[in-house]
Design an enzyme around this catalytic site. Structure first.
Site, short mmCIF file in Angstrom:
data_model
loop_
_atom_site.label_atom_id
_atom_site.label_comp_id
_atom_site.label_asym_id
_atom_site.label_seq_id
_atom_site.Cartn_x
_atom_site.Cartn_y
_atom_site.Cartn_z
N LEU A 110 0.82 -1.21 0.00
CA LEU A 110 0.00 0.00 0.00
C LEU A 110 0.85 1.26 0.00
O LEU A 110 1.90 1.34 0.64
CB LEU A 110 -0.92 0.00 1.22
CG LEU A 110 -1.86 -1.20 1.37
CD1 LEU A 110 -2.74 -1.02 2.60
CD2 LEU A 110 -2.69 -1.41 0.11
N ASP B 178 0.29 5.90 -0.56
CA ASP B 178 -0.64 6.97 -0.19
C ASP B 178 -1.89 6.98 -1.06
O ASP B 178 -2.96 7.42 -0.62
CB ASP B 178 0.05 8.33 -0.29
CG ASP B 178 1.04 8.57 0.84
OD1 ASP B 178 1.01 7.80 1.82
OD2 ASP B 178 1.85 9.52 0.75
N HIS C 59 -3.53 4.28 -2.17
CA HIS C 59 -4.45 3.32 -1.55
C HIS C 59 -5.08 3.91 -0.29
O HIS C 59 -6.29 3.77 -0.06
CB HIS C 59 -3.71 2.04 -1.16
CG HIS C 59 -3.19 1.24 -2.30
ND1 HIS C 59 -1.85 1.06 -2.54
CD2 HIS C 59 -3.83 0.55 -3.28
CE1 HIS C 59 -1.67 0.30 -3.60
NE2 HIS C 59 -2.86 -0.03 -4.07
N GLY D 111 -9.51 3.47 -7.82
CA GLY D 111 -8.80 4.64 -8.31
C GLY D 111 -9.00 4.85 -9.80
O GLY D 111 -9.08 3.89 -10.57
N LYS E 161 -6.82 5.99 -11.78
CA LYS E 161 -5.61 5.68 -12.54
C LYS E 161 -5.85 4.47 -13.43
O LYS E 161 -5.40 4.43 -14.57
CB LYS E 161 -4.43 5.43 -11.61
CG LYS E 161 -3.14 5.06 -12.34
CD LYS E 161 -1.98 4.86 -11.41
CE LYS E 161 -2.06 3.53 -10.69
NZ LYS E 161 -1.78 2.38 -11.61
N ASP E 162 -6.56 3.49 -12.89
CA ASP E 162 -6.93 2.30 -13.66
C ASP E 162 -8.30 2.55 -14.29
O ASP E 162 -9.29 1.90 -13.96
CB ASP E 162 -6.95 1.07 -12.76
CG ASP E 162 -5.59 0.80 -12.14
OD1 ASP E 162 -4.68 0.41 -12.89
OD2 ASP E 162 -5.45 0.98 -10.93
N ARG F 220 0.79 7.52 -8.43
CA ARG F 220 1.27 6.58 -7.43
C ARG F 220 0.89 5.15 -7.83
O ARG F 220 -0.23 4.89 -8.24
CB ARG F 220 0.71 6.92 -6.06
CG ARG F 220 1.30 8.19 -5.47
CD ARG F 220 0.93 8.37 -4.00
NE ARG F 220 1.71 9.45 -3.40
CZ ARG F 220 1.25 10.68 -3.19
NH1 ARG F 220 0.01 10.99 -3.54
NH2 ARG F 220 2.03 11.60 -2.64
N SER G 128 2.11 0.79 -6.89
CA SER G 128 2.99 -0.14 -6.20
C SER G 128 4.19 -0.51 -7.06
O SER G 128 5.27 -0.84 -6.53
CB SER G 128 2.22 -1.41 -5.81
OG SER G 128 1.18 -1.09 -4.89
#
Length: 285
Positions: free
Chosen positions: A33, A35, A37, A148, A150-151, A185, A187
């Site tokens: 995880l 920030d 997440h 999110g 982003k995806d 951000r 992983s």
């Protein structure tokens, strides 16, 4: 915060919350995880009485040459971060718990939306995502699930899945969490070398430039995609795709489309990065 490793344990918690009339928020993750997440967990906290977070590195959404084996597993650190963020329950199942009959039995597959963008080069990826998320939604029975932006493609596919399969859950998209230099951000950012990390923000910078050109009147989207891809490749990326798409269908956009998403996937070294930016345009008269 409590931790559950079995489906039965989660369902026991959920039944208790429902008996009390409490609303349930859910944030599914693969762990490691960051920030971004944590911002999803906090969003769920503002919307619901209790918050469940799952950590499960799902094997069925990884291809044979992808990074399943090296994907970071940091459960202890993740649990500590979730306590700080205010999660009520961590669900951390094994592969056997999530796939009791094996990994090639029943699938959930959303046609068309998964054919574009990442789906074109990651065969079977979204089928793995929709299958595991449908299982998790069935287990957790949330009122709200947070993902999110982003995806973006994943978010669109999951919204379609829940609509078509009549899941009684509200899917909420949360704004992409970014570093101060603009890098989304992820992983996987931890896989970047120091020099690659310095270069990585150029991905978002190129998306911003595409948006600026479209707002400025550029409507030859295929030429704009080509120029941007060439620029990224010359900068040091290996571009999988950069696509200006209809935000609803995810098909390549034309000049009459008004709600757009500019999406990109590219590798820096061995690390695959994705990002996107959305915009609305005024149709040419």
């Amino acid at each position: 915060m409590q931790t559950a490793h079995s489906v039965a344990q989660v369902r026991e918690h959920v039944r208790g919350w429902h008996r009390k009339g409490q609303s349930v928020g859910f944030v599914p993750t693969m762990g490691n995880l960051h920030d971004g997440h944590i911002s999803l967990v906090r969003e769920a906290r503002t919307r619901c009485d209790v918050v469940v977070v799952s950590i499960f590195v799902n094997p069925t959404q990884f291809g044979p040459n992808e990074d399943f084996d090296r994907y970071p597993r940091t459960l202890d650190a993740d649990a500590a971060a979730l306590v700080e963020a205010g999660a009520d329950l961590l669900f951390a199942p094994s592969v056997e718990e999530m796939y009791p009959l094996g990994q090639n039995q029943t699938w959930v597959d959303v046609d068309q939306l998964g054919d574009h963008l990442c789906g074109a080069s990651r065969e079977g990826h979204f089928r793995g995502v929709t299958t595991v998320v449908s299982k998790l939604l069935n287990i957790v029975q949330p009122d709200v699930a947070i993902f999110g932006e982003k995806d973006f493609q994943q978010l669109a596919i999951l919204r379609r899945m829940c609509e078509e399969l009549l899941f009684p859950v509200k899917i909420v998209g949360a704004a992409t969490s970014r570093e101060t230099d603009g890098l989304a951000r992820s992983s996987r950012n931890g896989f970047l070398s120091e020099s690659e990390r310095t270069l990585a923000p150029q991905l978002y910078a190129h998306l911003q430039q595409v948006k600026t050109e479209i707002i400025g009147g550029e409507r030859n989207y295929r030429a704009l995609e080509s120029r941007t891809s060439q620029s990224l490749n010359s900068t040091g990326f290996s571009v999988d795709y950069i696509t200006i798409a209809n935000a609803r269908t995810l098909a390549p956009a034309g000049p009459d489309d008004t709600d757009l998403i500019v999406a990109v996937a590219a590798k820096l070294g061995s690390t695959r990065l994705i990002d996107n930016i959305s915009l609305a345009v005024v149709r040419d008269r």
